[in-house]
Design a protein around this motif. Structure first.
Motif, PDB file in Angstrom:
ATOM      1  N   ALA A 182       0.830  -1.199   0.000  1.00  0.00           N
ATOM      2  CA  ALA A 182       0.000   0.000   0.000  1.00  0.00           C
ATOM      3  C   ALA A 182       0.863   1.247   0.000  1.00  0.00           C
ATOM      4  CB  ALA A 182      -0.906   0.006   1.232  1.00  0.00           C
ATOM      5  N   VAL A 183       0.353   2.262  -0.704  1.00  0.00           N
ATOM      6  CA  VAL A 183       0.948   3.599  -0.680  1.00  0.00           C
ATOM      7  C   VAL A 183      -0.176   4.539  -0.241  1.00  0.00           C
ATOM      8  CG1 VAL A 183       2.098   5.404  -2.022  1.00  0.00           C
ATOM      9  CG2 VAL A 183       2.484   2.976  -2.579  1.00  0.00           C
ATOM     10  N   VAL A 184       0.055   5.247   0.856  1.00  0.00           N
ATOM     11  CA  VAL A 184      -1.011   6.013   1.502  1.00  0.00           C
ATOM     12  C   VAL A 184      -0.474   7.388   1.872  1.00  0.00           C
ATOM     13  CG1 VAL A 184      -2.548   6.045   3.536  1.00  0.00           C
ATOM     14  CG2 VAL A 184      -2.030   3.881   2.412  1.00  0.00           C
ATOM     15  N   ASP A 185      -1.340   8.420   1.842  1.00  0.00           N
ATOM     16  CA  ASP A 185      -0.864   9.720   2.321  1.00  0.00           C
ATOM     17  C   ASP A 185      -1.218   9.897   3.802  1.00  0.00           C
ATOM     18  OD1 ASP A 185      -3.465  10.696   2.574  1.00  0.00           O
ATOM     19  OD2 ASP A 185      -3.407  11.803   0.681  1.00  0.00           O
ATOM     20  N   ALA A 186      -0.765  11.005   4.383  1.00  0.00           N
ATOM     21  CA  ALA A 186      -0.892  11.172   5.835  1.00  0.00           C
ATOM     22  C   ALA A 186      -2.346  11.343   6.272  1.00  0.00           C
ATOM     23  CB  ALA A 186      -0.046  12.356   6.304  1.00  0.00           C
ATOM     24  N   ASP A 187      -3.216  11.683   5.324  1.00  0.00           N
ATOM     25  CA  ASP A 187      -4.636  11.769   5.647  1.00  0.00           C
ATOM     26  C   ASP A 187      -5.330  10.418   5.506  1.00  0.00           C
ATOM     27  OD1 ASP A 187      -4.547  14.502   6.185  1.00  0.00           O
ATOM     28  OD2 ASP A 187      -4.664  14.961   4.037  1.00  0.00           O
ATOM     29  N   GLY A 188      -4.573   9.408   5.095  1.00  0.00           N
ATOM     30  CA  GLY A 188      -5.147   8.076   4.992  1.00  0.00           C
ATOM     31  C   GLY A 188      -5.729   7.774   3.630  1.00  0.00           C
ATOM     32  N   ARG A 189      -5.490   8.642   2.649  1.00  0.00           N
ATOM     33  CA  ARG A 189      -5.978   8.362   1.295  1.00  0.00           C
ATOM     34  C   ARG A 189      -5.058   7.348   0.631  1.00  0.00           C
ATOM     35  NH1 ARG A 189      -7.484  14.118   1.119  1.00  0.00           N
ATOM     36  NH2 ARG A 189      -5.263  14.489   0.913  1.00  0.00           N
ATOM     37  N   THR A 190      -5.669   6.321   0.058  1.00  0.00           N
ATOM     38  CA  THR A 190      -4.887   5.281  -0.599  1.00  0.00           C
ATOM     39  C   THR A 190      -4.502   5.732  -2.002  1.00  0.00           C
ATOM     40  OG1 THR A 190      -6.048   3.592   0.644  1.00  0.00           O
ATOM     41  CG2 THR A 190      -4.886   2.865  -1.321  1.00  0.00           C
ATOM     42  N   VAL A 191      -3.224   5.808  -2.240  1.00  0.00           N
ATOM     43  CA  VAL A 191      -2.717   6.199  -3.563  1.00  0.00           C
ATOM     44  C   VAL A 191      -2.565   4.966  -4.445  1.00  0.00           C
ATOM     45  CG1 VAL A 191      -0.741   7.228  -4.748  1.00  0.00           C
ATOM     46  CG2 VAL A 191      -1.553   8.205  -2.576  1.00  0.00           C
ATOM     47  N   LEU A 192      -2.145   3.868  -3.841  1.00  0.00           N
ATOM     48  CA  LEU A 192      -2.021   2.601  -4.559  1.00  0.00           C
ATOM     49  C   LEU A 192      -2.148   1.462  -3.548  1.00  0.00           C
ATOM     50  CD1 LEU A 192      -1.090   1.122  -7.314  1.00  0.00           C
ATOM     51  CD2 LEU A 192       1.138   0.970  -6.214  1.00  0.00           C
ATOM     52  N   ALA A 193      -2.856   0.442  -3.955  1.00  0.00           N
ATOM     53  CA  ALA A 193      -2.894  -0.773  -3.134  1.00  0.00           C
ATOM     54  C   ALA A 193      -2.910  -1.952  -4.084  1.00  0.00           C
ATOM     55  CB  ALA A 193      -4.133  -0.795  -2.243  1.00  0.00           C
ATOM     56  N   PHE A 194      -2.187  -2.994  -3.748  1.00  0.00           N
ATOM     57  CA  PHE A 194      -2.235  -4.223  -4.560  1.00  0.00           C
ATOM     58  C   PHE A 194      -2.237  -5.405  -3.610  1.00  0.00           C
ATOM     59  CE2 PHE A 194       2.241  -5.253  -3.966  1.00  0.00           C
ATOM     60  CZ  PHE A 194       2.795  -3.999  -3.717  1.00  0.00           C
ATOM     61  N   GLY A 195      -2.865  -6.485  -4.064  1.00  0.00           N
ATOM     62  CA  GLY A 195      -3.044  -7.635  -3.179  1.00  0.00           C
ATOM     63  C   GLY A 195      -3.974  -7.253  -2.038  1.00  0.00           C
ATOM     64  N   ASP A 196      -3.987  -8.060  -1.019  1.00  0.00           N
ATOM     65  CA  ASP A 196      -4.855  -7.797   0.128  1.00  0.00           C
ATOM     66  C   ASP A 196      -4.160  -6.820   1.081  1.00  0.00           C
ATOM     67  OD1 ASP A 196      -6.533  -7.736   2.260  1.00  0.00           O
ATOM     68  OD2 ASP A 196      -6.284  -9.847   2.816  1.00  0.00           O
ATOM     69  N   ALA A 197      -4.355  -5.521   0.830  1.00  0.00           N
ATOM     70  CA  ALA A 197      -3.670  -4.497   1.630  1.00  0.00           C
ATOM     71  C   ALA A 197      -4.322  -4.297   2.989  1.00  0.00           C
ATOM     72  CB  ALA A 197      -3.627  -3.178   0.862  1.00  0.00           C
ATOM     73  N   GLU A 198      -5.459  -4.945   3.197  1.00  0.00           N
ATOM     74  CA  GLU A 198      -6.119  -4.871   4.514  1.00  0.00           C
ATOM     75  C   GLU A 198      -5.566  -5.940   5.456  1.00  0.00           C
ATOM     76  OE1 GLU A 198      -9.335  -3.114   4.980  1.00  0.00           O
ATOM     77  OE2 GLU A 198      -9.952  -2.705   2.914  1.00  0.00           O
ATOM     78  N   GLN A 199      -4.801  -6.869   4.919  1.00  0.00           N
ATOM     79  CA  GLN A 199      -4.332  -7.961   5.765  1.00  0.00           C
ATOM     80  C   GLN A 199      -3.386  -7.434   6.842  1.00  0.00           C
ATOM     81  OE1 GLN A 199      -1.259 -10.805   4.248  1.00  0.00           O
ATOM     82  NE2 GLN A 199      -1.224  -9.563   2.423  1.00  0.00           N
TER      83      GLN A 199
END
Lengths: 334, 334
Positions: free
Chosen positions: B24-41
């Motif tokens: 996952a690539v995320v900004d400081a506000d928690g916006r996801t810029v990129l996610a691949f695979g199960d990034a919630e794991q």
């Protein structure tokens, strides 16, 4: 389609990591007893086929003519730990062929065994080609070159007479076509040819049973198996998987690990050959996979089966000796 | 569903092994810029969150009161190679708190750095807890205990005052709930809590940007980042991935590897946090993954981008120095 998850690494109550993989269990007639994942996929066996690569050493008459001992034959099939014993034995083997370490074309690296590497450092020395885990195999190639009357120089090249013999032996044992597009260069500079897992397993079934092989070849595989069974510490080293499993099971299991998560095994008593590949190349996963298969198909007594548990599902300890998790077979191997 | 294949290892013209993973690539506000695979794991970050674990050391006032240097703060965030410099610095850090290596509860192991391990063996010595790659972090815990007025003894236990502070810092940075069922024991005996990759990435975005943090914490993360940027050889060691990447990129990249294929990174200039996990736990895969993301999102000049190529797609050489293959990003990272 993805290969199934076959090995899990746990920590606390969770699965921390998981390995996917494929494998095959085949008899000497080529009947598939078990296959999981893409068992038709061609994988580089790397060091897992060293016993097949040693066949020309026996069949050329080199082993007899040079008076190689069982320990030296085991060394030709080894990915040894680079201990003092291993190094001295390779030197002696080369001397029998009239060569020294200068003839080795495998390159030098620090001993594969961590203790062996530290012992070498402690002695103030640095590694030579003799310490390369493949130096015994290379010494075998050099002995073979002498026996068939060719200059060993350049013996790592695919078109050198020795490599042509070696490639022919693997092709005959596995029934696979070892064409140029299946070829990569191994860590020690010799060619490695990608072979389907099913074919590798069949090759190991033949290596174990001798079935369907010409008399001379059947004698050669029996001699190699006996040499390795008598010298399990030679083919790897103290504390390493191959050595520990074969020390436990004796001649009932012949197995050999290769780099990037390949292990092949023969179970001579039950006439089966096994081959596994961890997709990601992890040795720890391949070891659990092959140990699970060996336990399942080996026909062992209860005591031996129980002793195999530490390879099938090894406990993981931290630096304070606390158990923090374990490896365990999963999916089709659970 | 299987995570995608993200890193391939080639040999000859073929893919020899492949690694799956998520990130996952995320900004400081928690916006996801990129996610691949199960990034919630939820994954155990292991050593990847050492910088967060060092926050109480700064915020408790321990670092100031004991006069810790930037190098010592970097050491508290380190998985060091166990070289003489590392060991001497940990010893000095402990002395500032009135302790010696006897207070360390991390256990002993041979230096993580191969050269460093051989150097120790060559000197005829054996490793102590000072050589443990986590000894700097542990020295930081001991310093912190002194500053908050508690007995450091037992500081590795989840309910010790120091670990409670450490856990609270990670929870606040990542926004994750670090409950008991998410807990495992790390290699050095402290707790490690599984955290979703997206939350880890967000924590690192905050660690990089300081955004959304109380003033004292923002100052602490800035101090830690500056300390690590000034001492990249302290946090790992010569030739190791973390050290080499940060030596190249300076303060533009803060990154930390953890065991079992986790790497987290902050890109302070662009306000992003990154977290990756290789399913199988392979460090080589996690390194390629994070390097590919850093190159893609770091906003570097052409020269730096070109220099990052050796981390994104490292060439693989054998013992004779022949190039036999390479690692390369695949699937969503290609």
């Amino acid at each position: 389609m993805a290969n199934p998850s076959v090995v899990e690494a746990t920590r606390g109550g969770r699965i921390e990591s998981a390995h996917r993989g494929a494998g095959a269990v085949v008899d000497a007639d080529g009947r598939t007893v078990l296959a999981f994942g893409d068992a038709e996929q061609a994988v580089y066996p790397r060091s897992a086929v060293k016993a097949m690569q040693a066949l020309p050493l026996i069949e050329s008459g080199a082993a007899d003519r040079l008076g190689l001992s069982d320990n030296e034959i085991a060394l030709a099939c080894a990915s040894h730990s680079g201990g003092e014993d291993h190094v001295a034995a390779v030197r002696a083997m080369l001397a029998k062929s009239g060569h020294d370490e200068g003839a080795l074309e495998c390159g030098a690296h620090w001993p594969l065994g961590e203790e062996e590497a530290r012992a070498l450092a402690r002695s103030g020395k640095t590694p030579t080609a003799l310490h390369n885990n493949c130096s015994g195999k290379h010494a075998g190639f050099i002995c073979c070159a002498c026996a068939i009357g060719v200059d060993p120089k350049g013996y790592v090249a695919p078109d050198h007479a020795v490599q042509r013999e070696v490639t022919a032996a693997i092709a005959a044992m596995t029934g696979a076509s070892l064409s140029e597009e299946m070829r990569g260069v191994d860590g020690c500079s010799i060619p490695t040819y990608a072979v389907p897992l099913l074919a590798l397993a069949r090759g190991f079934a033949r290596l174990g049973a001798g079935q369907g092989l010409a008399r001379e070849r059947a004698r050669a595989v029996a001699r190699i198996r006996a040499a390795v069974a008598a010298h399990p510490s030679t083919v790897a080293g103290r504390g390493r998987f191959d050595t520990e499993v074969m020390s436990l099971t004796g001649a009932r299991v012949f197995l050999k690990s290769g780099a990037e998560g390949v292990v092949c095994a023969a179970l001579p008593e039950v006439g089966l050959g096994l081959a596994v590949k961890a997709d990601d190349g992890a040795g720890r996963a391949a070891q659990v996979m092959i140990a699970a298969l060996i336990r399942r198909f080996g026909g062992f007594d209860e005591e031996t089966e129980a002793s195999l548990a530490r390879f099938v599902s090894p406990r993981l300890f931290n630096w304070n000796g606390l158990e923090v998790g374990r490896l365990r077979p999963a999916g089709p191997l659970a």
